[in-house]
Design a protein around this motif. Structure first.
Motif, short mmCIF file in Angstrom:
data_model
loop_
_atom_site.label_atom_id
_atom_site.label_comp_id
_atom_site.label_asym_id
_atom_site.label_seq_id
_atom_site.Cartn_x
_atom_site.Cartn_y
_atom_site.Cartn_z
N ARG A 50 -11.63 45.63 -97.85
CA ARG A 50 -11.27 46.84 -98.31
C ARG A 50 -9.96 46.85 -98.96
N LEU A 51 -8.87 46.05 -98.42
CA LEU A 51 -7.64 45.87 -99.14
C LEU A 51 -7.80 45.27 -100.54
N ARG A 52 -8.66 44.22 -100.79
CA ARG A 52 -8.79 43.79 -101.86
C ARG A 52 -9.34 44.86 -102.59
N LEU A 53 -10.28 45.55 -102.39
CA LEU A 53 -10.92 46.55 -103.34
C LEU A 53 -9.97 47.53 -103.69
N PHE A 54 -9.13 48.07 -102.68
CA PHE A 54 -8.22 48.91 -103.07
C PHE A 54 -7.17 48.43 -104.12
N SER A 55 -6.66 47.26 -103.67
CA SER A 55 -5.79 46.46 -104.69
C SER A 55 -6.59 46.28 -105.98
N ALA A 56 -7.78 45.99 -106.05
CA ALA A 56 -8.40 45.87 -107.51
C ALA A 56 -8.42 47.12 -108.19
N VAL A 67 -16.86 50.12 -110.62
CA VAL A 67 -17.53 49.22 -109.44
C VAL A 67 -17.93 47.66 -109.95
N CYS A 68 -18.50 47.82 -111.14
CA CYS A 68 -18.90 46.28 -111.70
C CYS A 68 -17.82 45.44 -112.15
N ASP A 69 -16.56 45.95 -112.27
CA ASP A 69 -15.51 45.18 -112.48
C ASP A 69 -14.73 44.76 -111.33
N ILE A 70 -15.07 45.18 -110.11
CA ILE A 70 -14.28 44.90 -108.77
C ILE A 70 -15.22 44.37 -107.70
N SER A 71 -16.33 44.24 -107.91
CA SER A 71 -17.37 43.99 -106.91
C SER A 71 -17.33 42.42 -106.40
N ASP A 72 -16.66 41.72 -107.14
CA ASP A 72 -16.81 40.11 -106.88
C ASP A 72 -15.55 39.76 -105.87
N VAL A 73 -15.84 40.42 -104.49
CA VAL A 73 -14.97 39.97 -103.48
C VAL A 73 -15.61 39.03 -102.25
N GLY A 74 -16.57 38.49 -102.75
CA GLY A 74 -17.23 37.57 -101.62
C GLY A 74 -18.22 38.26 -100.51
N SER A 76 -21.74 41.21 -100.26
CA SER A 76 -22.92 41.43 -101.27
C SER A 76 -22.66 43.01 -101.64
N GLN A 77 -23.46 43.49 -102.80
CA GLN A 77 -23.02 44.61 -103.47
C GLN A 77 -23.40 45.92 -102.44
N PRO A 78 -24.34 45.79 -101.43
CA PRO A 78 -24.22 46.98 -100.24
C PRO A 78 -23.09 47.01 -99.49
N THR A 79 -22.57 45.94 -99.25
CA THR A 79 -21.40 45.86 -98.37
C THR A 79 -20.10 46.43 -99.09
N VAL A 80 -20.03 46.05 -100.60
CA VAL A 80 -18.95 46.53 -101.27
C VAL A 80 -19.05 48.01 -101.34
N SER A 81 -20.18 48.62 -101.44
CA SER A 81 -20.54 49.94 -101.57
C SER A 81 -20.17 50.61 -100.09
N HIS A 82 -20.16 50.09 -99.06
CA HIS A 82 -19.78 50.48 -97.81
C HIS A 82 -18.50 50.52 -97.59
N HIS A 83 -17.70 49.43 -98.26
CA HIS A 83 -16.22 49.47 -98.12
C HIS A 83 -15.86 50.50 -98.80
N LEU A 84 -16.07 50.70 -100.15
CA LEU A 84 -15.73 51.91 -101.04
C LEU A 84 -15.82 53.10 -100.41
N LYS A 85 -16.99 53.41 -99.75
CA LYS A 85 -17.16 54.55 -98.99
C LYS A 85 -16.20 54.56 -98.08
N LYS A 86 -15.84 53.64 -97.19
CA LYS A 86 -14.78 54.10 -96.22
C LYS A 86 -13.54 54.33 -96.83
N LEU A 87 -12.95 53.71 -97.94
CA LEU A 87 -11.93 53.95 -98.49
C LEU A 87 -11.57 55.47 -99.13
N LYS A 88 -12.93 55.91 -99.53
CA LYS A 88 -12.99 57.20 -100.06
C LYS A 88 -12.83 58.21 -98.74
N GLU A 89 -13.60 57.93 -97.88
CA GLU A 89 -13.44 58.83 -96.66
C GLU A 89 -12.01 58.80 -95.93
#
Length: 124
Positions: A50-56, A67-74, A76-89
């Motif tokens: 999440r910290l990497r996504l927020f920083s990105a 999302v297509c530019d920041i999803s390379d954080v090691g 899966s895409q569903p996990t990226v979506s989950h973490h982005l949802k938590k940052l939004k919440e």
């Protein structure tokens, strides 16, 4: 459209009527409500992905990223979506769907409030 509650953060040039989510840590002890608000933010940022996504998103040109530019954080895409949802919440990101892609943005007030929360007192 999201129904997530955005944290009441401070605009960088806000007037006296705007109240930040929490006082600077060095000002006084938090109330229970302030601690809950700050804890949601820190909990969301406490995960390395999440910290990497927020920083990105925050460091992306224009403060907005597809999302297509920041999803390379090691993960899966569903996990990226989950973490982005938590940052939004937690009120740290906002999003907007454009066609098939979702664009994320860190509001300037979020970064300003985080800076004020962690700022050292000014020596007089």
């Amino acid at each position: 459209m999201s129904h997530a509650k955005v944290l009441p953060l401070l605009e960088p040039d806000a007037g006296p009527d705007v109240v930040p989510c929490c006082p600077p840590l060095t000002e006084r002890p938090f109330t229970a409500e302030e601690a809950e608000t700050a804890a949601r933010m820190f909990k969301a940022l406490g995960d390395p992905v999440r910290l990497r996504l927020f920083s990105a998103v925050a460091s992306h040109e224009g403060g907005e990223a597809c999302v297509c530019d920041i999803s390379d954080v090691g993960v899966s895409q569903p996990t990226v979506s989950h973490h982005l949802k938590k940052l939004k919440e937690a009120g740290l990101l906002t999003s907007e769907r454009r066609g098939t892609w979702v664009y994320y943005r860190v509001e300037p007030s979020v970064l300003a409030a985080m800076g004020k929360l962690l700022a050292l007192p000014v020596a007089s």
